[in-house]
Design a protein around this motif. Structure first.
Motif, PDB file in Angstrom:
ATOM      1  N   VAL A 294      11.851 -58.867  17.939  1.00 30.49           N
ATOM      2  CA  VAL A 294      13.152 -58.731  18.015  1.00 30.49           C
ATOM      3  C   VAL A 294      13.561 -58.489  19.498  1.00 30.49           C
ATOM      4  N   SER A 295      14.572 -59.144  20.217  1.00 29.03           N
ATOM      5  CA  SER A 295      14.619 -59.061  21.732  1.00 29.03           C
ATOM      6  C   SER A 295      15.050 -57.619  22.237  1.00 29.03           C
ATOM      7  N   CYS A 296      14.675 -56.987  23.124  1.00 28.86           N
ATOM      8  CA  CYS A 296      14.906 -55.612  23.404  1.00 28.86           C
ATOM      9  C   CYS A 296      16.431 -55.365  23.715  1.00 28.86           C
ATOM     10  N   PHE A 297      16.789 -54.138  23.232  1.00 29.35           N
ATOM     11  CA  PHE A 297      18.186 -54.077  23.289  1.00 29.35           C
ATOM     12  C   PHE A 297      18.376 -53.118  24.305  1.00 29.35           C
ATOM     13  N   GLN A 298      17.528 -52.735  25.327  1.00 26.91           N
ATOM     14  CA  GLN A 298      18.011 -51.858  26.298  1.00 26.91           C
ATOM     15  C   GLN A 298      17.771 -52.697  27.704  1.00 26.91           C
ATOM     16  N   CYS A 299      17.333 -53.854  27.775  1.00 24.85           N
ATOM     17  CA  CYS A 299      16.979 -54.736  29.107  1.00 24.85           C
ATOM     18  C   CYS A 299      17.093 -55.975  29.006  1.00 24.85           C
ATOM     19  N   VAL A 300      16.980 -56.938  30.146  1.00 23.42           N
ATOM     20  CA  VAL A 300      17.176 -58.315  30.062  1.00 23.42           C
ATOM     21  C   VAL A 300      15.649 -58.697  30.266  1.00 23.42           C
ATOM     22  N   ASP A 301      15.028 -59.228  29.355  1.00 19.00           N
ATOM     23  CA  ASP A 301      13.721 -59.967  29.925  1.00 19.00           C
ATOM     24  C   ASP A 301      12.802 -58.866  30.391  1.00 19.00           C
ATOM     25  N   GLY A 302      12.813 -57.547  29.837  1.00 14.20           N
ATOM     26  CA  GLY A 302      11.722 -56.772  30.249  1.00 14.20           C
ATOM     27  C   GLY A 302      12.301 -55.666  31.570  1.00 14.20           C
ATOM     28  N   TYR A 303      13.199 -56.110  32.121  1.00 10.69           N
ATOM     29  CA  TYR A 303      13.702 -55.341  33.388  1.00 10.69           C
ATOM     30  C   TYR A 303      15.066 -54.967  33.117  1.00 10.69           C
ATOM     31  N   LEU A 304      15.324 -53.619  33.788  1.00  2.00           N
ATOM     32  CA  LEU A 304      16.648 -53.098  33.794  1.00  2.00           C
ATOM     33  C   LEU A 304      17.411 -53.602  34.969  1.00  2.00           C
ATOM     34  N   ALA A 305      18.862 -53.050  35.094  1.00  2.59           N
ATOM     35  CA  ALA A 305      19.525 -53.654  36.057  1.00  2.59           C
ATOM     36  C   ALA A 305      18.948 -52.990  37.272  1.00  2.59           C
TER      37      ALA A 305
ATOM     38  N   CYS B 297      11.387 -52.036  32.008  1.00  2.00           N
ATOM     39  CA  CYS B 297      12.043 -51.380  30.642  1.00  2.00           C
ATOM     40  C   CYS B 297      10.936 -50.483  29.917  1.00  2.00           C
ATOM     41  N   ASN B 298      11.214 -49.138  29.634  1.00  2.10           N
ATOM     42  CA  ASN B 298      10.332 -48.335  29.085  1.00  2.10           C
ATOM     43  C   ASN B 298      10.089 -48.567  27.656  1.00  2.10           C
ATOM     44  N   ILE B 299      11.148 -49.214  27.165  1.00  7.11           N
ATOM     45  CA  ILE B 299      11.072 -49.537  25.609  1.00  7.11           C
ATOM     46  C   ILE B 299      10.078 -50.613  25.161  1.00  7.11           C
ATOM     47  N   CYS B 300      10.440 -51.817  25.849  1.00  3.49           N
ATOM     48  CA  CYS B 300       9.528 -52.932  25.461  1.00  3.49           C
ATOM     49  C   CYS B 300       8.385 -53.236  26.688  1.00  3.49           C
ATOM     50  N   ARG B 301       8.327 -52.208  27.662  1.00  3.32           N
ATOM     51  CA  ARG B 301       7.195 -52.140  28.427  1.00  3.32           C
ATOM     52  C   ARG B 301       7.117 -53.432  29.291  1.00  3.32           C
ATOM     53  N   GLY B 302       8.474 -53.844  29.681  1.00  2.00           N
ATOM     54  CA  GLY B 302       8.578 -55.146  30.437  1.00  2.00           C
ATOM     55  C   GLY B 302       8.518 -56.554  29.595  1.00  2.00           C
TER      56      GLY B 302
END
Ligand code: DAH
Length: 355
Positions: A267-278, A283-288
């Motif tokens: 499932v696409s990560c719900f915390q980031c866009v394509d692995g990186y935060l704003a 991203c620590n949840i999907c590890r990038g």
């Protein structure tokens, strides 16, 4: 006896009676009764003063003075007694409602709440029940037949090893997944069949992301004309309900003995866009990665239907998809927990954050 002397005697008598009643009385209410009885408008002393006017002018002064003196004495006695009684009564009241401020407080008992695992399992169940699935269950202690053989798992498959699986005997294991419930559900109901199967599962594993006992949610849909597209659509609906409307899913080829083809689903990560935060950090949840693996799935292998053919499952006529997810993993992803053991350690500082 002259009229004046008679009145003087009566006054003395009234005074005597009143003073002794006042000194004997034990509470303020009774004291007030005495006041009304001795000095009220209809009381003996005021009534008696009316007769003073009928006396010789020479005697009036003496009788009037005696009556006033008696009245003053009675009033003074009433006032003194009232003060004494009030202070006794106040002491009694204070003693009765004394609050001991040195006692420890008694805070309301904390209300318990469901463990995050139960909450997560019920959320998943609700989503699939909403899609028309019903809940099926099977035993935690399972036969090798249901856990492996009926699920098309070859005798040489590594998951069968004693080093991976808890064997009770050669033929009985603690189930290693909830997939055997697929077979049991098909044995007890003919197609079409839409079930989800929550439950405990067991493997010889122990670290931050594995515990020897964990939980899975199995899904099985059997009908005519079921395709991989149905699986993808169903899991997309699930992922969006669980992780947010913006979610997408992707299927990656994989292998499971009981499905062909088999996939792993992200499932696409719900915390980031394509692995990186704003802020540009990883991203620590999907590890990038931008994707989170949530389950294994596939199209039910015809060999599995073969095991339940006698119960109405003809592999030439019906198809199905199946999936299995870890309930702990779904809960950890959704709530950003990094250590699986937090679910089980009963640390209320962790557990009470979820309701
Ligand atoms: N039983 C698998 C496991 O524990 C998960 C799984 C994969 C279940 C594919 C399925 C499936 O129903 O079709 O790893």
């Amino acid at each position: 006896m002259s009229a004046a002397n008679e009145l003087l005697a009566q006054i003395a008598e009234i005074r005597e009676r009143a003073l002794s009643a006042i000194s004997a009385v034990g509470d303020s209410g009774a004291l007030e009764t005495i006041r009304v009885r001795e000095l009220g408008r209809k009381a003996a002393l005021p009534q008696l003063l009316r007769h003073v006017a009928e006396l010789d002018p020479a005697a009036r002064g003496q009788v009037g003075a005696a009556a006033n003196a008696a009245r003053n004495e009675i009033e003074t006695a009433l006032a003194g007694r009232a003060t004494a009684l009030q202070s006794v009564e106040l002491d009694a009241r204070l003693a009765a409602d004394r609050v001991d401020l040195t006692l420890p407080g008694a805070p309301a008992l904390a209300v318990g709440r469901l463990n995050l695992l139960t909450i997560t399992a019920r959320e998943i169940e609700d989503i699939f029940v909403g899609l028309g699935y019903r809940i099926a269950e099977g035993p935690d202690v399972e036969t090798v037949y249901y856990n492996f053989d009926a699920l098309n798992t070859l005798p040489t498959h590594p998951s069968r090893q004693w080093s991976d699986t808890f064997y009770v005997s050669d033929e009985v294991v603690l189930r290693t997944h909830t997939s055997p419930v697929q077979v049991r559900a098909m044995e007890s109901s003919p197609p079409p069949l839409y079930v989800i199967c929550p439950g405990r599962t067991f493997r010889r594993d122990s670290d931050a992301t594995h515990t020897p006992q964990f939980h899975q949610m199995e899904g099985l849909a059997v009908d005519e004309e079921i395709t991989l597209g149905d699986l993808q659509g169903t899991l997309l609906a699930f992922a969006q309900a669980m992780f947010g409307d913006e979610r997408r899913v992707q299927l990656r080829p994989h292998f499971f003995p009981f499905t062909e083809p088999s996939v792993e689903v992200d499932v696409s990560c719900f915390q980031c866009v394509d692995g990186y935060l704003a802020d540009g950090s990883r991203c620590n949840i999907c590890r990038g990665e931008g994707w989170l693996e949530i389950l294994g799935a596939g199209i039910v292998d015809p060999n599995v239907f073969e095991a339940v053919r006698a119960h109405g499952y003809d592999p030439e006529r019906i198809q199905g998809f199946a999936f299995g997810m870890g309930i702990e993993r779904i809960g950890m992803l959704k709530h950003g927990l990094l250590d699986l053991r937090l679910f089980y350690e009963n640390d209320v500082r962790i557990l009470e954050q979820f309701s």
